[in-house]
Scaffold this active site. Structure first.
Site, PDB file in Angstrom:
ATOM      1  N   ASP A  68      46.300  43.695  41.357  1.00 45.40           N
ATOM      2  CA  ASP A  68      45.496  42.505  41.070  1.00 45.40           C
ATOM      3  C   ASP A  68      46.060  41.740  39.878  1.00 45.40           C
ATOM      4  O   ASP A  68      45.327  41.357  38.954  1.00 45.40           O
ATOM      5  CB  ASP A  68      44.027  42.923  40.835  1.00 45.40           C
ATOM      6  CG  ASP A  68      43.078  41.726  40.767  1.00 45.40           C
ATOM      7  OD1 ASP A  68      43.455  40.648  41.263  1.00 45.40           O
ATOM      8  OD2 ASP A  68      41.975  41.877  40.210  1.00 45.40           O
ATOM      9  N   HIS A  93      36.444  47.463  34.364  1.00 44.90           N
ATOM     10  CA  HIS A  93      36.926  48.492  35.291  1.00 44.90           C
ATOM     11  C   HIS A  93      38.294  48.992  34.866  1.00 44.90           C
ATOM     12  O   HIS A  93      39.001  48.315  34.116  1.00 44.90           O
ATOM     13  CB  HIS A  93      36.999  47.938  36.722  1.00 44.90           C
ATOM     14  CG  HIS A  93      37.616  46.568  36.808  1.00 44.90           C
ATOM     15  ND1 HIS A  93      36.866  45.406  36.791  1.00 44.90           N
ATOM     16  CD2 HIS A  93      38.902  46.151  36.876  1.00 44.90           C
ATOM     17  CE1 HIS A  93      37.656  44.351  36.857  1.00 44.90           C
ATOM     18  NE2 HIS A  93      38.916  44.768  36.901  1.00 44.90           N
ATOM     19  N   ASP A 122      37.673  40.483  30.257  1.00 42.41           N
ATOM     20  CA  ASP A 122      37.689  40.175  31.688  1.00 42.41           C
ATOM     21  C   ASP A 122      36.374  40.571  32.366  1.00 42.41           C
ATOM     22  O   ASP A 122      35.833  41.647  32.101  1.00 42.41           O
ATOM     23  CB  ASP A 122      38.855  40.956  32.323  1.00 42.41           C
ATOM     24  CG  ASP A 122      39.015  40.651  33.790  1.00 42.41           C
ATOM     25  OD1 ASP A 122      39.252  39.478  34.117  1.00 42.41           O
ATOM     26  OD2 ASP A 122      38.904  41.584  34.624  1.00 42.41           O
ATOM     27  N   GLU A 178      35.363  35.907  29.812  1.00 46.14           N
ATOM     28  CA  GLU A 178      35.665  35.391  31.146  1.00 46.14           C
ATOM     29  C   GLU A 178      34.448  35.676  32.020  1.00 46.14           C
ATOM     30  O   GLU A 178      34.254  36.786  32.508  1.00 46.14           O
ATOM     31  CB  GLU A 178      36.919  36.054  31.741  1.00 46.14           C
ATOM     32  CG  GLU A 178      37.418  35.341  32.984  1.00 46.14           C
ATOM     33  CD  GLU A 178      37.165  36.073  34.290  1.00 46.14           C
ATOM     34  OE1 GLU A 178      37.325  35.449  35.354  1.00 46.14           O
ATOM     35  OE2 GLU A 178      36.826  37.262  34.281  1.00 46.14           O
ATOM     36  N   HIS A 213      45.016  31.232  36.619  1.00 47.51           N
ATOM     37  CA  HIS A 213      45.653  32.090  37.621  1.00 47.51           C
ATOM     38  C   HIS A 213      44.737  32.346  38.809  1.00 47.51           C
ATOM     39  O   HIS A 213      45.179  32.829  39.846  1.00 47.51           O
ATOM     40  CB  HIS A 213      46.055  33.413  36.981  1.00 47.51           C
ATOM     41  CG  HIS A 213      44.848  34.217  36.590  1.00 47.51           C
ATOM     42  ND1 HIS A 213      44.016  33.844  35.558  1.00 47.51           N
ATOM     43  CD2 HIS A 213      44.308  35.324  37.128  1.00 47.51           C
ATOM     44  CE1 HIS A 213      43.025  34.706  35.466  1.00 47.51           C
ATOM     45  NE2 HIS A 213      43.178  35.622  36.407  1.00 47.51           N
TER      46      HIS A 213
END
Ligand code: GLC
Length: 654
Positions: A147, A190, A290, A332, A401
């Protein structure tokens, strides 16, 4: 020192004394005194969220002691140069809100090969005016699909393809000395399933099984699924994955190989805190946190934006402030505006959560206005957004992105006579190239038949028409595409916050289809807008005959203009205004530093703004356009060329 019912003042004094006698015993009396001051200042902010999260636990005090021990050890080991940086940042708390701040985001390998390569490119970044560099995930990812690096296997190692931790430290130092602050991703929701914690969990270690969400059967997952959305419905449907090896279901919001961390366990918070401070000590100045919206789960909800997710961030904020007060957090959270504001800290949490957050709505509204050639939705939606909290800055951007999801609220669309559903469908059609006459060349990402959502991938230049114009070899279309690119840059520079240039957009890089040749990337078309830096094309910026030179220099000039324009400080109020022309967007920046009216023509035709409207808004007399440096009177109607932006200020009489 404020007390709480769980930890009283006596206990806190004991804790502090223990730290001074323990991890801090080697420090000078002055350094110890500084620690004491920060402890006293920030411990109430540590306790408030921690009590909310873990106050019911009988072992609360032990966890608190552990967290403060981590902080004290980090304080003791903070490198001297960074201690001085802390001092500088605390002495100039608005440093990241100043108009001088301009961001750039890139992948290490795609931009410059490796970390040493990035260092060599510092002159290029300076030429553009960059003061903030966000390097996309660079910690060691799992092998194979990861990812784009968002599946981290080891948070204390750099991706070996990019270099070592030592290289990162050297790069951070070199950037800092050139006035560029380094931002890196911290994937805190995660880990990769190959992370040491996950491996121990799979091997049956109950301590580490408690780091994740493990379920023996589908009972709970089924209940959660009733209200959970899917982030990647195409290639990662559902939110749970079954593993034969341990015969358990594991919570996997994103891809199967990304395991959600369990923050109901305070040990997880402690691990992540330690990692944050470790990264801060390498010279990282801003952590991009994130997927923060997902950090707490609750049945019967979408498991996003839970109050506890905010408490986790507030605890991180207060704890890291004791050891590394110069460190900033960028959230984010790609969520609706009302959900987004709290990440910047509201009410009792003002200035106590994240300093920076992505302004996803503004980005979406820019693209919406460009497709529609009308600014009514954008003006209305922005006017209905709550004011930005003080002491913060938005991260304003055109492309990043990720894909673009059409986060247009039904209420906003309805208020101006549009159907939200149909408008979102129109935007998907327009930007995927299906809409007749569209200038855009994007691709559909994650079509979700259940909701009708179709998100979009594509670079700025391709979405703004440069690719289609090149295909047709049409000079007028090309000119319009370049104007669109520049208009959008003028917008993110004028809005409140840190404008972020996405790598390659300063050159007009087009969609890059080479990702299809790499089996690890091929199924995720977000790679189409994650091109490799074309340094050959970048060289053309010196050749005035080229489009590249036109885009690069115009972007750079706007960046320079924004740095000179004090009224663009992030503390200035920022609000959308009606211009009496539905094709021209108006934005006012207002503070004691000055008052600026940004105007933007979102069409390929000349437009006018009536002079009485300018006067109504207080822009009468002689005006100066801060973008071009030209003065203009406001006695005749204001003329804007196709896709022209103006940043108007009143010329003050001497
Ligand atoms: C964030 C990233 C995105 C990634 C996801 C999971 O949203 O921006 O690229 O896929 O988190 O880590």
């Amino acid at each position: 020192m404020n007390d709480t019912s769980v930890v009283d003042e006596v206990e806190l004094r004991g804790l502090l004394d223990g730290l001074l006698r323990g991890p801090l015993r080697q420090m000078t009396p002055l350094e110890q005194a500084i620690f004491r001051i920060r402890f006293e200042l920030y411990v109430p902010d540590v306790l408030r969220p921690l009590v909310k999260l873990y106050g019911e636990r009988p072992d609360f005090a032990a966890h608190l002691e552990n967290l403060l021990g981590i902080v004290a050890r980090a304080y003791a080991s903070r490198p001297e140069e960074l201690r001085l940086l802390d001092l500088r940042r605390v002495s100039e708390p608005d440093w990241f809100q100043q108009p001088n701040m301009v961001g750039y985001v890139c992948y290490v390998d795609r931009f410059a090969g490796d970390l040493a390569g990035v260092k060599d490119k510092i002159p290029y970044l300076k030429e553009l005016g960059v003061t903030y560099l966000h390097l996309m995930p660079l910690l060691e990812p799992r092998p194979g699909p990861n990812d784009g690096g968002y599946a981290v296997m080891d948070y204390r190692e750099v991706n070996p393809a990019y270099g070592t931790m030592n290289d990162l430290r050297e790069l951070a130092t070199a950037l800092r000395r050139e006035g560029i602050s380094l931002c890196v991703d911290l994937v805190c929701n995660h880990t990769a399933k190959e992370h040491e914690w996950a491996c121990k969990a799979v091997a049956g270690d109950p301590v580490y099984q408690d780091y994740y969400y493990f379920f023996p059967d589908r009972t709970l997952p089924d209940q959660y699924e009733l209200t959970l959305p899917e982030v990647f419905p195409d290639f990662a449907p559902g939110n749970f994955t079954y593993y034969d090896t341990c015969q358990r279901w594991v919570w996997t919001t994103f891809n199967e190989y990304q395991w959600d961390l369990n923050y109901t366990n305070p040990a997880v918070l402690a691990e992540m805190l330690d990692i944050m401070l470790f990264l801060a000590h390498q010279g990282v100045e801003i952590l991009r946190l994130d997927a923060v919206a997902f950090m707490w789960k609750r049945l019967k909800t979408d498991c996003q934006n839970q109050p506890e997710a905010h408490a986790i961030l507030q605890a991180f904020r207060a704890l890291t402030r004791i050891a590394a007060p110069g460190l900033l957090f960028k959230a984010e959270a790609i969520v609706s505006p009302d959900r987004l504001l709290p990440y910047l800290g509201l009410g009792a949490a003002t200035n106590k959560e994240c300093e920076i957050a992505y302004h996803n709505s503004f980005m979406v509204l820019l693209w919406s206005s460009l497709a529609e050639r009308r600014v009514v939705l954008m003006t209305h939606a922005l006017q209905n957004m709550p004011d930005t909290p003080v002491g913060c800055a938005w991260l304003t951007y055109i492309r990043c992105h990720d894909d673009i999801g059409w986060a247009v609220r039904d209420e906003d669309a309805a208020a101006i006579g549009l159907s939200g559903f149909l408008h979102r469908a129109f935007l998907s059609d327009f930007y995927s190239g299906r809409f007749a006459g569209t200038f855009a060349r994007g691709v559909t990402f994650q079509h979700n038949p259940k909701t009708g959502d179709r998100r979009i991938s594509g670079t700025l230049a391709s979405l703004a028409g440069l690719e289609a114009a090149a295909e047709k070899q049409d000079w007028r279309e090309t000119d319009l595409a370049v104007r669109r690119i520049l208009l959008l840059h003028a917008m993110i520079l004028a809005f409140n916050g840190i404008p972020m240039i996405y790598m390659g957009d300063e050159l007009g890089l087009l969609n890059d289809k080479r990702y299809l040749d790499d089996p690890n990337l091929a199924e995720d078309n977000r790679w189409i807008h994650r091109p490799r830096m074309d340094w050959h094309q970048a060289e053309q910026r010196h050749d005035w005959q080229t489009l590249t030179a036109r885009i690069f220099h115009a972007t750079r000039d706007m960046i320079q203009a924004s740095k000179r324009t004090l009224s663009l400080h992030a503390e200035a109020r920022c609000y959308a205004v009606w211009t009496h022309n539905e094709q021209v967007f108006g934005l006012i920046r207002d503070s004691a530093r000055g008052r600026l009216l940004a105007l933007a023509n979102f069409t390929e035709r000349d437009q006018k703004v009536p002079r009485h409207r300018l006067h109504d808004m207080g822009f009468d007399g002689e005006l100066v356009d801060r973008l071009e440096g030209q003065t203009l009177d406001s006695w005749s109607d204001l003329q804007l060329e196709p896709y022209q932006a103006l940043w108007l200020e009143k010329v003050l009489e001497a």
